[in-house]
Write a protein that holds these residues in place. Structure first.
Motif, short mmCIF file in Angstrom:
data_model
loop_
_atom_site.label_atom_id
_atom_site.label_comp_id
_atom_site.label_asym_id
_atom_site.label_seq_id
_atom_site.Cartn_x
_atom_site.Cartn_y
_atom_site.Cartn_z
N GLN A 1 12.81 4.82 3.97
CA GLN A 1 12.67 4.79 2.51
C GLN A 1 12.25 3.41 2.01
N LEU A 2 12.77 2.36 2.64
CA LEU A 2 12.40 0.99 2.24
C LEU A 2 10.92 0.75 2.49
N PHE A 3 10.41 1.28 3.61
CA PHE A 3 8.98 1.14 3.90
C PHE A 3 8.14 1.81 2.83
N TYR A 4 8.55 3.02 2.41
CA TYR A 4 7.81 3.73 1.37
C TYR A 4 7.73 2.91 0.09
N ARG A 5 8.86 2.37 -0.32
CA ARG A 5 8.89 1.62 -1.57
C ARG A 5 8.01 0.38 -1.49
N ASP A 6 8.16 -0.38 -0.40
CA ASP A 6 7.37 -1.61 -0.26
C ASP A 6 5.88 -1.32 -0.08
N HIS A 7 5.58 -0.30 0.72
CA HIS A 7 4.17 0.02 0.96
C HIS A 7 3.52 0.57 -0.30
N ALA A 8 4.23 1.40 -1.04
CA ALA A 8 3.68 1.93 -2.29
C ALA A 8 3.43 0.79 -3.28
N HIS A 9 4.34 -0.18 -3.31
CA HIS A 9 4.16 -1.34 -4.20
C HIS A 9 2.94 -2.16 -3.78
N LEU A 10 2.79 -2.39 -2.49
CA LEU A 10 1.64 -3.14 -1.99
C LEU A 10 0.33 -2.40 -2.27
N THR A 11 0.34 -1.09 -2.06
CA THR A 11 -0.86 -0.29 -2.32
C THR A 11 -1.23 -0.34 -3.80
N ARG A 12 -0.25 -0.23 -4.66
CA ARG A 12 -0.51 -0.32 -6.10
C ARG A 12 -1.05 -1.70 -6.47
N MET A 13 -0.51 -2.75 -5.88
CA MET A 13 -0.99 -4.11 -6.17
C MET A 13 -2.45 -4.28 -5.76
N VAL A 14 -2.81 -3.78 -4.57
CA VAL A 14 -4.21 -3.88 -4.12
C VAL A 14 -5.11 -3.13 -5.09
N HIS B 1 -12.95 5.67 -6.79
CA HIS B 1 -11.96 4.68 -7.21
C HIS B 1 -10.84 5.36 -8.01
N ALA B 2 -11.23 6.21 -8.93
CA ALA B 2 -10.24 6.93 -9.74
C ALA B 2 -9.39 7.85 -8.87
N LEU B 3 -10.00 8.50 -7.89
CA LEU B 3 -9.25 9.36 -6.99
C LEU B 3 -8.26 8.55 -6.16
N CYS B 4 -8.65 7.35 -5.76
CA CYS B 4 -7.69 6.47 -5.07
C CYS B 4 -6.49 6.19 -5.96
N GLY B 5 -6.73 5.97 -7.25
CA GLY B 5 -5.63 5.75 -8.18
C GLY B 5 -4.71 6.95 -8.28
N VAL B 6 -5.30 8.14 -8.29
CA VAL B 6 -4.50 9.36 -8.32
C VAL B 6 -3.66 9.48 -7.06
N LEU B 7 -4.24 9.15 -5.91
CA LEU B 7 -3.49 9.23 -4.65
C LEU B 7 -2.38 8.19 -4.60
N VAL B 8 -2.62 7.00 -5.16
CA VAL B 8 -1.57 5.99 -5.23
C VAL B 8 -0.40 6.52 -6.05
N LEU B 9 -0.68 7.11 -7.18
CA LEU B 9 0.39 7.69 -8.00
C LEU B 9 1.10 8.82 -7.27
N ARG B 10 0.35 9.61 -6.54
CA ARG B 10 0.94 10.75 -5.83
C ARG B 10 1.91 10.29 -4.75
N ILE B 11 1.54 9.26 -3.98
CA ILE B 11 2.45 8.82 -2.92
C ILE B 11 3.64 8.05 -3.49
N GLU B 12 3.49 7.50 -4.70
CA GLU B 12 4.65 6.86 -5.33
C GLU B 12 5.67 7.91 -5.77
N ARG B 13 5.19 9.03 -6.26
CA ARG B 13 6.10 10.08 -6.75
C ARG B 13 6.70 10.89 -5.61
N GLU B 14 5.87 11.25 -4.64
CA GLU B 14 6.32 12.06 -3.52
C GLU B 14 5.85 11.41 -2.22
N PRO B 15 6.64 10.48 -1.66
CA PRO B 15 6.18 9.74 -0.47
C PRO B 15 5.95 10.61 0.76
N GLU B 16 6.63 11.72 0.85
CA GLU B 16 6.49 12.58 2.02
C GLU B 16 5.25 13.48 1.95
#
Length: 137
Positions: free
Chosen positions: A35-48, A92-107
């Motif tokens: 779970q810690l990996f998900y949170r940190d990785h999602a944060h890093l992905t959103r920052m990029v 680019h917009a689809l990447c943003g949608v996927l970033v939001l999707r993995i933040e909400r449902e990491p699995e």
């Protein structure tokens, strides 16, 4: 205005590089059970996405628009190039949608969408580059 072209090229390099990297980064964030990996990785992905890719996209599109408005260019190859850039912006917009999707449902598996983006983005970049280099003088 060579500085405007330099700004356009630099922004394009950052944007295209991040568009090539983001699908792999998004897909990699769904393969762990920690779970810690998900949170940190999602944060890093959103920052990029928000701090590198989106500003580079806005600068590239803005400076490209300024370049063709300055030159008064309106030709068939430019219309096709703008169409390819529109496709890149949609990816680019689809990447943003996927970033939001993995933040909400990491699995949730987004592997197929990331693979599709991983194939489509290089094709659009190559076609855009070809159109720019093949333009008539």
């Amino acid at each position: 205005m060579p500085l405007l072209k330099l700004l356009h090229f630099a922004a394009l390099l950052c944007w295209c590089g991040s568009l090539l990297y983001l699908p792999a980064m998004i897909a990699a964030g769904t393969k762990r059970s920690d779970q810690l990996f998900y949170r940190d990785h999602a944060h890093l992905t959103r920052m990029v996405f928000t701090l590198i890719s989106t500003p580079a996209a806005l600068i590239a599109i803005g400076s490209g628009t300024a370049l063709f408005l300055r030159d008064g260019t309106l030709a068939g190859w430019l219309i096709m190039k703008v169409t390819m850039v529109t496709g890149m912006a949609l990816c680019h917009a689809l990447c943003g949608v996927l970033v939001l999707r993995i933040e909400r449902e990491p699995e949730r598996g987004v592997t197929y969408q990331c693979m599709a983006l991983g194939v489509l983005v290089p094709v659009l970049i190559a076609l855009t580059l070809w159109l720019v280099l093949a333009k008539p003088f």
